[in-house]
Design an enzyme around this catalytic site. Structure first.
Site, mmCIF file in Angstrom:
data_model
loop_
_atom_site.group_PDB
_atom_site.id
_atom_site.type_symbol
_atom_site.label_atom_id
_atom_site.label_comp_id
_atom_site.label_asym_id
_atom_site.label_seq_id
_atom_site.Cartn_x
_atom_site.Cartn_y
_atom_site.Cartn_z
ATOM 1 N N TYR A 88 0.508 25.267 -15.000
ATOM 2 C CA TYR A 88 0.815 26.684 -15.169
ATOM 3 C C TYR A 88 0.181 27.253 -16.434
ATOM 4 O O TYR A 88 -0.110 28.450 -16.500
ATOM 5 C CB TYR A 88 2.331 26.908 -15.218
ATOM 6 C CG TYR A 88 3.047 26.619 -13.927
ATOM 7 C CD1 TYR A 88 2.368 26.208 -12.790
ATOM 8 C CD2 TYR A 88 4.419 26.739 -13.832
ATOM 9 C CE1 TYR A 88 3.020 25.932 -11.603
ATOM 10 C CE2 TYR A 88 5.098 26.476 -12.649
ATOM 11 C CZ TYR A 88 4.381 26.072 -11.542
ATOM 12 O OH TYR A 88 5.042 25.801 -10.373
ATOM 13 N N LYS A 90 4.315 11.242 -11.234
ATOM 14 C CA LYS A 90 3.406 10.715 -10.211
ATOM 15 C C LYS A 90 2.416 9.789 -10.907
ATOM 16 O O LYS A 90 1.196 9.922 -10.821
ATOM 17 C CB LYS A 90 2.688 11.875 -9.502
ATOM 18 C CG LYS A 90 1.957 11.470 -8.222
ATOM 19 C CD LYS A 90 2.879 10.950 -7.137
ATOM 20 C CE LYS A 90 2.075 10.666 -5.860
ATOM 21 N NZ LYS A 90 2.871 9.912 -4.870
ATOM 22 N N ASP A 148 7.304 12.395 -4.870
ATOM 23 C CA ASP A 148 7.464 12.452 -3.424
ATOM 24 C C ASP A 148 8.727 11.713 -2.982
ATOM 25 O O ASP A 148 9.468 12.173 -2.105
ATOM 26 C CB ASP A 148 6.224 11.917 -2.709
ATOM 27 C CG ASP A 148 5.684 10.630 -3.304
ATOM 28 O OD1 ASP A 148 6.138 10.219 -4.389
ATOM 29 O OD2 ASP A 148 4.793 10.019 -2.683
ATOM 30 N N ASP A 204 9.616 22.860 -10.798
ATOM 31 C CA ASP A 204 9.690 24.115 -10.062
ATOM 32 C C ASP A 204 10.059 23.848 -8.606
ATOM 33 O O ASP A 204 10.921 24.512 -8.010
ATOM 34 C CB ASP A 204 8.339 24.822 -10.149
ATOM 35 C CG ASP A 204 8.401 26.293 -9.741
ATOM 36 O OD1 ASP A 204 9.493 26.772 -9.377
ATOM 37 O OD2 ASP A 204 7.354 26.961 -9.768
ATOM 38 N N ASP A 243 14.191 24.186 -6.724
ATOM 39 C CA ASP A 243 14.421 25.044 -5.563
ATOM 40 C C ASP A 243 14.955 24.231 -4.387
ATOM 41 O O ASP A 243 15.818 24.689 -3.632
ATOM 42 C CB ASP A 243 13.127 25.757 -5.158
ATOM 43 C CG ASP A 243 12.847 26.988 -6.008
ATOM 44 O OD1 ASP A 243 13.580 27.191 -6.991
ATOM 45 O OD2 ASP A 243 11.912 27.734 -5.695
#
Length: 348
Positions: A136, A186, A218, A242, A246
């Site tokens: 970001y 990851k 994952d 992020d 959610d």
């Protein structure tokens, strides 16, 4: 208690109205609220999503209560003028690097989760998301390949100090809860994640009372719906956080219920619901103000240490849900104003 009120776009003003009503009902003698424009509303008024006046107010305030930004009419603007840049600008300018997003299954809503009730009932976790790094904030742009093809690029990066400071926040949060921390990365693919994991392990030596585990993102996404009760505190980077936060919100039934806090080192905190501006329902009165009100609860707790007042509001929100006073996102028919009225009535 000087609070900057940034209602923003879409449903922001209507849910903010209810949160402000709740704050006034506490009869805090030193409460001062100052309104300012932000997001698309600010762009349409003065040509920028984060005006200098708004940033100055936030820098001088003790806390920021933030509604939502996002306006479809601004989608074609240059990226630096889009409403969403306001929240990124505030995080960067105020050094707000730690985002706290709690997710807890409320008994009254156990049937509304997409998960089996017995699985959803186990959800009581806190996601600690790093806010000022990752793709970001990395270098980004559009370019042409040697073959003349358009190529977009976004650089993901973290330095060890950025990882270390968010790790400390997460370990301290775990100490206040059940003493379990899961670091999500990851590392099997990304060098950024390998550094993340190495630094988190280094910091863990200072917190022998916290059990540290690691999980690839994952797998974490899968485990969050398979067995969410295994998580207490989760710490992860900006992009993964992020997405996972959610996902956690929908596991508890609705994104309209979850609040968040963005904190820094010695700066004021910024408190906002995580659901966005929802322009499709803006102005219809059907928005659920609970996440906005619970964001004010987090503000009272984290910025001002007003635990009794925070608990009073929190219990009132839980009580109206028990009474089946629900907004449309939870399958109910009560409007934004009615939900605010009900919460106020429970606080008496």
């Amino acid at each position: 208690m000087h609070i900057a009120i940034l209602a923003g776009d879409g449903i922001g003003p209507e849910i903010m109205e209810q949160a402000v009503r709740i704050l006034h009902a506490l009869n805090l003698t030193d409460l001062k609220l100052s309104d300012a424009l932000v997001g698309g509303a600010a762009y349409h008024a003065v040509g920028h999503p984060l005006p200098d006046e708004t940033l100055k107010l936030c820098q001088e305030a003790d806390a920021i209560l933030f509604g939502a930004v996002g306006d479809p009419s601004c989608d074609s603007l240059e990226r630096h003028l889009r409403p969403e840049q306001a929240i990124l600008g505030l995080r960067s300018a105020l050094g707000l690097f730690a985002n706290l997003r709690p997710a807890k299954m409320l008994t009254a809503l156990s049937d509304m989760s997409a998960l089996k009730p017995e699985v959803a009932a186990e959800i009581d976790l806190l996601i600690v998301r790093e806010l000022n790094g990752d793709v970001y904030f990395g270098e980004k742009g559009m370019r042409k390949t040697d073959e003349g093809l358009r190529e977009g690029y976004d650089i993901m990066s973290y330095d060890e100090d950025e990882v270390r400071r968010i790790a400390h926040v997460a370990f301290k949060a775990a100490q206040r809860r059940k003493g379990k921390l899961c670091s999500v990365d990851k590392a099997n693919v990304l060098e950024t994640s390998q550094l993340w994991r190495d630094v988190v392990i280094e910091v863990s030596a200072q917190y022998p009372d916290v059990t540290l585990d690691h999980m690839y993102v994952d797998n974490a996404a899968m485990q969050l719906v398979r067995s969410p009760g295994q998580f207490d505190v989760v710490v992860t980077g900006n992009l993964f956080g992020d997405i996972l936060s959610d996902q956690a919100s929908m596991c508890v039934g609705s994104i309209g219920l979850l609040a968040s806090a963005s904190l820094g080192e010695g700066t004021c905190g910024l408190y906002e619901p995580i659901h966005g501006s929802a322009p499709d329902i803006a102005g219809k009165g059907s928005a659920n103000p609970c996440a906005m009100i619970l964001s004010a609860v987090m503000m009272l707790r984290h910025s001002f240490g007003l635990e009794l007042q925070a608990l009073k509001i929190e219990q009132a929100v839980a009580a109206i849900l028990d009474d089946n006073i629900l907004a449309a996102d939870l399958g109910g028919h009560h409007d934004c104003q009615q939900i605010g009225d009900a919460i106020l009535a429970k606080m008496v």
